[in-house]
Design a protein around this motif. Structure first.
Motif, PDB file in Angstrom:
ATOM      1  N   ALA A 191       0.885  -1.251  -0.003  1.00 18.20           N
ATOM      2  CA  ALA A 191      -0.004  -0.138  -0.010  1.00 18.20           C
ATOM      3  C   ALA A 191       0.869   1.317   0.055  1.00 18.20           C
ATOM      4  N   ARG A 192       1.945   0.965   0.646  1.00 19.54           N
ATOM      5  CA  ARG A 192       2.868   2.472   0.781  1.00 19.54           C
ATOM      6  C   ARG A 192       3.552   2.644  -0.635  1.00 19.54           C
ATOM      7  N   LEU A 193       3.853   1.468  -1.228  1.00 16.30           N
ATOM      8  CA  LEU A 193       4.459   1.645  -2.639  1.00 16.30           C
ATOM      9  C   LEU A 193       3.643   2.532  -3.506  1.00 16.30           C
ATOM     10  N   ARG A 194       2.360   1.756  -3.633  1.00 19.36           N
ATOM     11  CA  ARG A 194       1.284   2.328  -4.358  1.00 19.36           C
ATOM     12  C   ARG A 194       0.909   3.609  -4.283  1.00 19.36           C
ATOM     13  N   VAL A 195       1.119   4.186  -2.919  1.00 17.55           N
ATOM     14  CA  VAL A 195       0.773   5.725  -2.691  1.00 17.55           C
ATOM     15  C   VAL A 195       1.805   6.435  -2.926  1.00 17.55           C
ATOM     16  N   SER A 196       3.038   6.100  -2.989  1.00 19.48           N
ATOM     17  CA  SER A 196       4.234   6.861  -3.199  1.00 19.48           C
ATOM     18  C   SER A 196       4.382   7.017  -4.763  1.00 19.48           C
ATOM     19  N   GLY A 197       3.893   6.102  -5.471  1.00 16.50           N
ATOM     20  CA  GLY A 197       4.181   6.360  -7.150  1.00 16.50           C
ATOM     21  C   GLY A 197       5.530   5.947  -7.390  1.00 16.50           C
ATOM     22  N   ASP A 198       6.725   5.534  -6.812  1.00 17.43           N
ATOM     23  CA  ASP A 198       7.930   5.604  -6.966  1.00 17.43           C
ATOM     24  C   ASP A 198       8.149   3.984  -7.656  1.00 17.43           C
ATOM     25  N   THR A 199       7.343   3.344  -7.548  1.00 14.82           N
ATOM     26  CA  THR A 199       7.750   1.834  -8.152  1.00 14.82           C
ATOM     27  C   THR A 199       6.830   1.489  -9.173  1.00 14.82           C
ATOM     28  N   ASP A 200       7.818   1.029 -10.261  1.00 17.86           N
ATOM     29  CA  ASP A 200       7.143   0.498 -11.692  1.00 17.86           C
ATOM     30  C   ASP A 200       6.069  -0.290 -11.400  1.00 17.86           C
ATOM     31  N   PRO A 201       5.086  -0.465 -12.451  1.00 22.78           N
ATOM     32  CA  PRO A 201       3.866  -1.298 -12.270  1.00 22.78           C
ATOM     33  C   PRO A 201       4.166  -2.934 -12.313  1.00 22.78           C
ATOM     34  N   GLU A 202       5.361  -3.230 -12.871  1.00 21.76           N
ATOM     35  CA  GLU A 202       5.688  -4.614 -13.023  1.00 21.76           C
ATOM     36  C   GLU A 202       5.979  -5.224 -11.460  1.00 21.76           C
ATOM     37  N   THR A 203       6.874  -4.258 -10.886  1.00 19.59           N
ATOM     38  CA  THR A 203       7.415  -4.513  -9.604  1.00 19.59           C
ATOM     39  C   THR A 203       6.082  -4.747  -8.477  1.00 19.59           C
ATOM     40  N   LEU A 204       4.966  -3.707  -8.591  1.00 17.94           N
ATOM     41  CA  LEU A 204       4.083  -3.744  -7.993  1.00 17.94           C
ATOM     42  C   LEU A 204       3.007  -5.153  -8.351  1.00 17.94           C
ATOM     43  N   ALA A 205       2.993  -5.269  -9.462  1.00 18.15           N
ATOM     44  CA  ALA A 205       2.392  -6.630  -9.726  1.00 18.15           C
ATOM     45  C   ALA A 205       2.860  -7.938  -9.217  1.00 18.15           C
ATOM     46  N   ARG A 206       4.495  -7.797  -9.238  1.00 18.91           N
ATOM     47  CA  ARG A 206       4.895  -9.022  -8.746  1.00 18.91           C
ATOM     48  C   ARG A 206       4.603  -9.144  -7.289  1.00 18.91           C
ATOM     49  N   LEU A 207       4.898  -8.126  -6.536  1.00 16.73           N
ATOM     50  CA  LEU A 207       4.626  -7.977  -4.989  1.00 16.73           C
ATOM     51  C   LEU A 207       3.097  -8.219  -4.584  1.00 16.73           C
ATOM     52  N   ALA A 208       2.252  -7.851  -5.494  1.00 19.15           N
ATOM     53  CA  ALA A 208       0.877  -8.218  -5.361  1.00 19.15           C
ATOM     54  C   ALA A 208       0.594  -9.738  -5.626  1.00 19.15           C
ATOM     55  N   ALA A 209       1.154 -10.321  -6.607  1.00 20.11           N
ATOM     56  CA  ALA A 209       1.288 -11.595  -6.608  1.00 20.11           C
ATOM     57  C   ALA A 209       1.606 -12.695  -5.550  1.00 20.11           C
ATOM     58  N   GLU A 210       2.816 -12.039  -4.930  1.00 23.68           N
ATOM     59  CA  GLU A 210       3.461 -12.886  -4.015  1.00 23.68           C
ATOM     60  C   GLU A 210       2.816 -12.697  -2.612  1.00 23.68           C
ATOM     61  N   LEU A 211       2.067 -11.527  -2.351  1.00 23.40           N
ATOM     62  CA  LEU A 211       1.053 -11.434  -1.160  1.00 23.40           C
ATOM     63  C   LEU A 211      -0.324 -12.435  -1.444  1.00 23.40           C
ATOM     64  N   GLU A 212      -0.774 -12.440  -2.772  1.00 22.28           N
ATOM     65  CA  GLU A 212      -1.792 -13.651  -3.109  1.00 22.28           C
ATOM     66  C   GLU A 212      -1.396 -15.035  -2.550  1.00 22.28           C
ATOM     67  N   ALA A 213      -0.199 -15.357  -3.003  1.00 20.39           N
ATOM     68  CA  ALA A 213       0.220 -16.617  -2.745  1.00 20.39           C
ATOM     69  C   ALA A 213       0.273 -16.919  -1.169  1.00 20.39           C
ATOM     70  N   GLU A 214       0.777 -15.995  -0.536  1.00 19.95           N
ATOM     71  CA  GLU A 214       0.931 -16.020   0.723  1.00 19.95           C
ATOM     72  C   GLU A 214      -0.559 -16.362   1.415  1.00 19.95           C
ATOM     73  N   ARG A 215      -1.362 -15.558   0.943  1.00 16.40           N
ATOM     74  CA  ARG A 215      -2.845 -15.705   1.639  1.00 16.40           C
ATOM     75  C   ARG A 215      -3.278 -16.927   1.334  1.00 16.40           C
ATOM     76  N   ARG A 216      -3.042 -17.771   0.021  1.00 11.22           N
ATOM     77  CA  ARG A 216      -3.437 -18.979  -0.138  1.00 11.22           C
ATOM     78  C   ARG A 216      -2.930 -19.814   0.560  1.00 11.22           C
ATOM     79  N   ARG A 217      -1.571 -19.759   0.658  1.00 11.14           N
ATOM     80  CA  ARG A 217      -1.055 -20.663   1.423  1.00 11.14           C
ATOM     81  C   ARG A 217      -1.385 -20.749   3.117  1.00 11.14           C
ATOM     82  N   ALA A 218      -1.726 -19.449   3.443  1.00  8.47           N
ATOM     83  CA  ALA A 218      -2.154 -19.382   4.868  1.00  8.47           C
ATOM     84  C   ALA A 218      -3.735 -20.094   5.080  1.00  8.47           C
ATOM     85  N   ARG A 219      -4.639 -20.110   3.901  1.00  5.72           N
ATOM     86  CA  ARG A 219      -5.992 -20.606   3.930  1.00  5.72           C
ATOM     87  C   ARG A 219      -5.487 -22.007   3.840  1.00  5.72           C
TER      88      ARG A 219
END
Length: 430
Positions: A191-219
């Motif tokens: 959320a901080r990276l998205r607000v700052s706007g300093d990170t490219d879209p590909e990096t944000l997409a990769r971090l979002a995918a990693e976050l979703e994978a961790e959520r699936r593993r936790a479930r």
């Protein structure tokens, strides 16, 4: 007989005081049972009528005294008194308003009937065989549950929370289940990276995918899984029964009068009743002796009319023979009770004392000697046998000695010999 107070603790009453009252009431019943046993006998009628004073069972309470202070009363009008007259206090009887009774009690005594089983249970309540030890396991008396590890199923009351949580933690670590704190930290970072706007879209997409994978593993890896649950396991362990034998040695020689034999038989009947009711694994050996001794059955022991001379050592020799044949001391708790009038051949006393000191007492947990005497006279002095046994008791041997002359003395003496209080057992040998 159990006295149980099932009342709630009412306002203004003390539960501790009421419990003290119940203990006092039970003591009154026990005292009445012991008095009745001395008067009627324990093997008498099937039902025993017990009498205790009613005023001893009244629960103590606080109330306002009528002997002092000033009080105002509203009374109906009358023709005898006018306002300002002083009215004398009415006289009070010493019995609190109740008429006296011939025996001096302020109230009628409280009577109730105990069955024979209740009577005997109360009488034998605080008696036991002295120094009973657990020897080699010969038999079992029920079973006792004991912890025996864990199991995967069981009752909810047996759930072992510590072992269950330990299994859960081990499984979560092995499967690399992300902790909630780690997922929350990744969400904040994304959320901080998205607000700052300093990170490219590909990096944000990769971090979002990693976050979703961790959520699936936790479930997929739950916090608690059925494979983690463990219950306490119990197994029944046989409870060993104590092995004990009681030797009953009774003098039935010609010097024993009918009264003396009656005293001895009453003592042994009480002992037999005590052992058969309180212990399931205690064997009883009956030995009668005159100038010869022999092991007999219960009926012969109590009913035979044989008579003869007196040689005490023969009974001790017979007991030693039975011990060697059937009751090794490393496996059995050994007890003995001897009843005699103290008469013995003078030449036999040293032999009897030597047998008792070197053979019998070293094998015994406890040896009780009851000396019976004539009813119409008091003991003027000790018999030779009594003095010989007394020296053994004074030297620390496990022997207790008592004398009786009357039937009423049997029950108090029996309680002294087999009381739970060790000091009573080891007390004087007189």
């Amino acid at each position: 007989m159990n006295i149980i107070d099932r009342r709630l603790n009412p306002k203004g009453k003390s539960l501790a005081n009421r419990q003290r009252f119940l203990r006092r009431a039970r003591k009154q019943i026990l005292d009445a049972v012991r008095e009745a046993s001395a008067r009627e006998g324990i093997t008498g009628p099937s039902n025993h009528r017990i009498r205790i004073k009613a005023d001893t069972l009244r629960e103590p309470r606080l109330y306002q005294s009528g002997q002092g202070g000033e009080r105002w009363h509203v009374a109906p009008g009358n023709k005898e008194y006018v306002e300002g007259d002083r009215i004398p206090r009415p006289p009070q009887s010493e019995g609190g308003g109740r008429g006296g009774s011939p025996d001096g009690d302020s109230e009628d005594a409280f009577h109730f009937v105990l069955s024979r089983d209740e009577f005997i249970d109360l009488f034998l309540e605080d008696l036991e065989l002295p120094d009973l030890l657990r020897k080699e396991l010969r038999d079992t008396e029920g079973a006792t549950p004991r912890r025996a590890g864990f199991q995967i199923s069981g009752a909810a009351a047996n759930l072992n929370l510590v072992r269950t949580m330990r299994n859960s933690l081990s499984r979560r670590i092995a499967l690399r289940r992300p902790r909630p704190e780690e997922i929350a930290a990744r969400e904040e970072e994304l959320a901080r990276l998205r607000v700052s706007g300093d990170t490219d879209p590909e990096t944000l997409a990769r971090l979002a995918a990693e976050l979703e994978a961790e959520r699936r593993r936790a479930r997929r890896v739950p916090f608690i899984d059925p494979v983690d649950v463990r219950y306490n396991r119990f197994e029944d362990v046989p409870r060993p029964a104590v092995s004990a034998v009681m030797f009953c040695l009774m003098d039935v020689s010609g010097s024993m009068t009918a009264h003396m034999k009656d005293l001895a038989k009453r003592f042994y009947k009480l002992l037999y009743l005590f052992l058969s009711r309180r212990y399931k694994r205690v064997e009883i050996v009956f030995i009668r002796h005159t100038h010869v001794a022999r092991e007999v059955d219960e009926e012969t022991f109590f009913s035979s009319t044989e008579s003869g001379g007196t040689v005490v050592s023969t009974a001790l020799e017979e007991m030693a023979r039975v011990l060697r044949a059937r009751y090794p001391r490393e496996l059995w708790n050994i007890y003995a009770a001897q009843a005699s009038d103290g008469d013995n051949m003078p030449a036999d006393n040293p032999h009897a004392v030597a047998l008792l000191e070197k053979v019998i007492l070293p094998a015994c947990q406890y040896f009780a000697y009851l000396e019976v005497g004539p009813e119409d006279e008091r003991y003027g002095g000790a018999t030779e046998l009594w003095r010989a046994y007394q020296r053994l008791g004074q030297s620390g041997q496990p022997i207790a000695m008592r004398k009786v002359n009357h039937r009423s003395q049997i029950y108090p003496v029996f309680r002294q010999l087999f009381s739970r209080d060790k000091a009573t057992r080891r007390e004087g040998v007189g």
